[in-house]
Design a protein around this motif. Structure first.
Motif, PDB file in Angstrom:
ATOM      1  N   ASN A 117       0.719   3.127   6.687  1.00 23.83           N
ATOM      2  CA  ASN A 117       0.871   3.119   5.223  1.00 23.83           C
ATOM      3  C   ASN A 117       1.756   1.967   4.762  1.00 23.83           C
ATOM      4  O   ASN A 117       1.468   1.320   3.746  1.00 23.83           O
ATOM      5  N   GLN A 118       2.827   1.691   5.507  1.00 23.59           N
ATOM      6  CA  GLN A 118       3.682   0.556   5.168  1.00 23.59           C
ATOM      7  C   GLN A 118       2.896  -0.752   5.210  1.00 23.59           C
ATOM      8  O   GLN A 118       2.997  -1.581   4.300  1.00 23.59           O
ATOM      9  N   ASN A 119       2.123  -0.943   6.257  1.00 23.21           N
ATOM     10  CA  ASN A 119       1.344  -2.183   6.386  1.00 23.21           C
ATOM     11  C   ASN A 119       0.292  -2.301   5.297  1.00 23.21           C
ATOM     12  O   ASN A 119       0.072  -3.387   4.726  1.00 23.21           O
ATOM     13  N   VAL A 120      -0.378  -1.197   4.992  1.00 28.11           N
ATOM     14  CA  VAL A 120      -1.411  -1.221   3.952  1.00 28.11           C
ATOM     15  C   VAL A 120      -0.799  -1.508   2.587  1.00 28.11           C
ATOM     16  O   VAL A 120      -1.328  -2.309   1.808  1.00 28.11           O
ATOM     17  N   GLU A 121       0.334  -0.869   2.284  1.00 26.13           N
ATOM     18  CA  GLU A 121       1.003  -1.101   0.999  1.00 26.13           C
ATOM     19  C   GLU A 121       1.449  -2.550   0.866  1.00 26.13           C
ATOM     20  O   GLU A 121       1.347  -3.161  -0.211  1.00 26.13           O
ATOM     21  N   SER A 122       1.932  -3.139   1.947  1.00 24.49           N
ATOM     22  CA  SER A 122       2.355  -4.543   1.915  1.00 24.49           C
ATOM     23  C   SER A 122       1.177  -5.459   1.643  1.00 24.49           C
ATOM     24  O   SER A 122       1.259  -6.408   0.840  1.00 24.49           O
ATOM     25  N   ILE A 123       0.040  -5.167   2.262  1.00 21.19           N
ATOM     26  CA  ILE A 123      -1.149  -6.003   2.053  1.00 21.19           C
ATOM     27  C   ILE A 123      -1.662  -5.874   0.626  1.00 21.19           C
ATOM     28  O   ILE A 123      -1.970  -6.867  -0.050  1.00 21.19           O
ATOM     29  N   LEU A 124      -1.742  -4.636   0.140  1.00 19.34           N
ATOM     30  CA  LEU A 124      -2.246  -4.429  -1.215  1.00 19.34           C
ATOM     31  C   LEU A 124      -1.301  -5.026  -2.257  1.00 19.34           C
ATOM     32  O   LEU A 124      -1.745  -5.532  -3.299  1.00 19.34           O
ATOM     33  N   ALA A 125       0.004  -4.969  -1.982  1.00 20.42           N
ATOM     34  CA  ALA A 125       0.974  -5.543  -2.915  1.00 20.42           C
ATOM     35  C   ALA A 125       0.793  -7.055  -3.030  1.00 20.42           C
ATOM     36  O   ALA A 125       0.943  -7.641  -4.111  1.00 20.42           O
ATOM     37  N   LYS A 126       0.472  -7.709  -1.938  1.00 29.08           N
ATOM     38  CA  LYS A 126       0.262  -9.159  -1.968  1.00 29.08           C
ATOM     39  C   LYS A 126      -0.952  -9.543  -2.801  1.00 29.08           C
ATOM     40  O   LYS A 126      -1.017 -10.619  -3.387  1.00 29.08           O
ATOM     41  N   PHE A 127      -1.928  -8.640  -2.854  1.00 31.39           N
ATOM     42  CA  PHE A 127      -3.121  -8.907  -3.663  1.00 31.39           C
ATOM     43  C   PHE A 127      -3.013  -8.326  -5.072  1.00 31.39           C
ATOM     44  O   PHE A 127      -3.978  -8.371  -5.833  1.00 31.39           O
ATOM     45  N   GLY A 128      -1.843  -7.762  -5.408  1.00 34.92           N
ATOM     46  CA  GLY A 128      -1.625  -7.224  -6.743  1.00 34.92           C
ATOM     47  C   GLY A 128      -2.328  -5.923  -6.994  1.00 34.92           C
ATOM     48  O   GLY A 128      -2.546  -5.540  -8.145  1.00 34.92           O
ATOM     49  N   LEU A 129      -2.728  -5.214  -5.907  1.00 38.12           N
ATOM     50  CA  LEU A 129      -3.441  -3.954  -6.089  1.00 38.12           C
ATOM     51  C   LEU A 129      -2.516  -2.752  -6.023  1.00 38.12           C
ATOM     52  O   LEU A 129      -2.919  -1.626  -6.256  1.00 38.12           O
TER      53      LEU A 129
END
Length: 422
Positions: A117-129
């Motif tokens: 979940n931490q990794n997914v949230e970091s990735i989505l945050a970088k794409f503004g999602l």
């Protein structure tokens, strides 16, 4: 020609008068090939059919550990026995009661979920999602370690197979967790499938076919050629003893008073002992075709292969006899010829790939195996049995076997002439 026939008849009489020697030549190879084939076929079944009991200590009790246990159980390879204490499981394995113990660490499922979940949230945050409500410090999650305890006597191949299987299983679980985390984050409807999680890449073994029939190798097709060749080459022991005995008894001295060449004497021995080699070969084939199926072993398929098989056996027998003639000519006593001959056959078998496949040997030993006549004969047998090769494909191997016989026979004749000329 008359002298050759007389020499051949003499060898036949000597051989038939030694009932114990004949029994050793035929019964012992039969016992050897049956024993080895049963053992190897049982080892295949131990991996493929019989379940291996292993210990498992589940300190997680979560979804990941449940998936691991289900995968191990459904593999039909392991019988999972769960224990509560790691030390007890380790003790049982190190004592040899079990071959393997798997220790699943605590909080494996929950920590894996948090990490994903931490990794997914970091990735989505970088794409503004991902909506940023505030900067939250990330919780430090330590990597987890699944511990494996193996019986010290366990072979390395089994260890590698188990470790690769568990590593593949864990990777699949992690990948599935990542897919699920992404789906939960970006899917408004939980029932809607955003990702297809089925394996995109799969493996399929393509086996050779003879017509519409698949040619699937089995333990019998591997063992019959290898141990038949071993039995054929063991002919050098009685053959060399026979030559040494005749020299010590003065038979060769009496023959030299008659116009009989040493080549004629060796020719008679070659004919008789080659017949013995071919009878050994036929006996092995009959065992593979008729006896093994009644013992629950695979049937040896010799359809459309018999002519080429006999050609390989013929030239392999010549190579073995050539070696026996040379050893018997050079050796002075039976105490020299018998131990050396038996040991040398084992060395040639090891180099030739009878004991251990050539491809797993060190590079130097792989190069050295090319000079072993057993390697030439074994490759020719495998070409016919397993690769469905024709006569043209086995010409290189049988040429090497024939050349080996000619060279060893010539050396025997030249050595004998020079020795008696002094």
């Amino acid at each position: 020609m008359h002298k050759l026939l007389a020499s051949t008849y003499k060898e036949f009489l000597l051989l038939t008068r030694d009932i114990g020697g004949i029994a050793i030549l035929f019964i012992m190879p039969v016992v050897l090939i049956i024993t080895i084939t049963i053992i190897q076929d049982s080892s295949f079944k131990a991996i493929g059919e019989n379940k291996i009991p292993i210990l498992l200590v589940n300190n997680d009790n979560g979804l990941v550990s449940e998936t691991i246990i289900n995968s191990l159980t459904e593999s039909n390879t392991f019988q999972v026995i769960q224990k509560n204490e790691e030390e007890k499981a380790k003790e049982l394995v190190f004592k040899g009661d079990y071959q393997l113990a798997i220790i699943i660490p605590e909080k494996l499922s929950t920590d894996l979920e948090k990490k994903v979940n931490q990794n997914v949230e970091s990735i989505l945050a970088k794409f503004g999602l991902e909506e940023e409500v505030g900067v939250k410090p990330k919780e430090k999650i330590l990597n987890k370690e699944v511990r494996l305890y193996f019986d010290p006597a366990t072979q390395q191949t089994f260890k590698s197979s188990v470790k690769n299987g568990i590593d593949k299983m864990i990777s699949k679980i992690e990948t599935q967790s990542i897919y699920n985390a992404f789906q939960e984050q970006i899917s408004e409807d939980d029932t809607e499938a955003v990702f297809e999680t089925d394996n995109f890449i799969s493996f399929k073994e393509i086996v050779p076919k003879q017509g519409d029939k698949e040619m699937i190798p089995n333990s019998v097709q591997h063992n019959i050629p290898a141990w038949t060749l071993f039995a054929i080459f063991f002919i050098i022991v009685p053959l060399s003893i026979n030559i040494v005995k005749e020299k010590n008894q003065g038979t060769f001295v009496r023959l030299r008073t008659n116009p009989v060449s040493y080549a004629t004497v060796l020719g008679g021995k070659t004919i008789v002992y080659l017949a013995v080699c071919l009878i050994q070969f036929v006996l092995m084939l009959l065992i593979g075709v008729f006896l093994f199926p009644k013992m629950g072993l695979p049937t040896l398929d010799v359809s459309e292969r018999l002519p080429n098989l006999f050609i390989v056996a013929f030239f392999a027998g010549l190579a073995a006899i050539g070696l026996g003639l040379l050893l018997g000519t050079v050796a002075k006593t039976q105490e020299q010829s018998a131990p050396f001959g038996a040991t040398f056959v084992v060395i040639l078998a090891a180099l030739g790939g009878v004991w251990v496949p050539v491809f797993i040997m060190p590079k130097f030993m792989q190069l050295l195996s090319n000079i072993s006549p057993m390697n030439w004969g074994l490759n020719a047998f495998y070409d016919v049995f397993l690769r469905n090769a024709g006569f043209v494909e086995i010409i290189p191997e049988i040429t090497l076997l024939l050349s080996f016989f000619i060279i060893t026979a010539l050396i025997s004749i030249i050595y004998n002439e020079k020795k008696n000329a002094v």
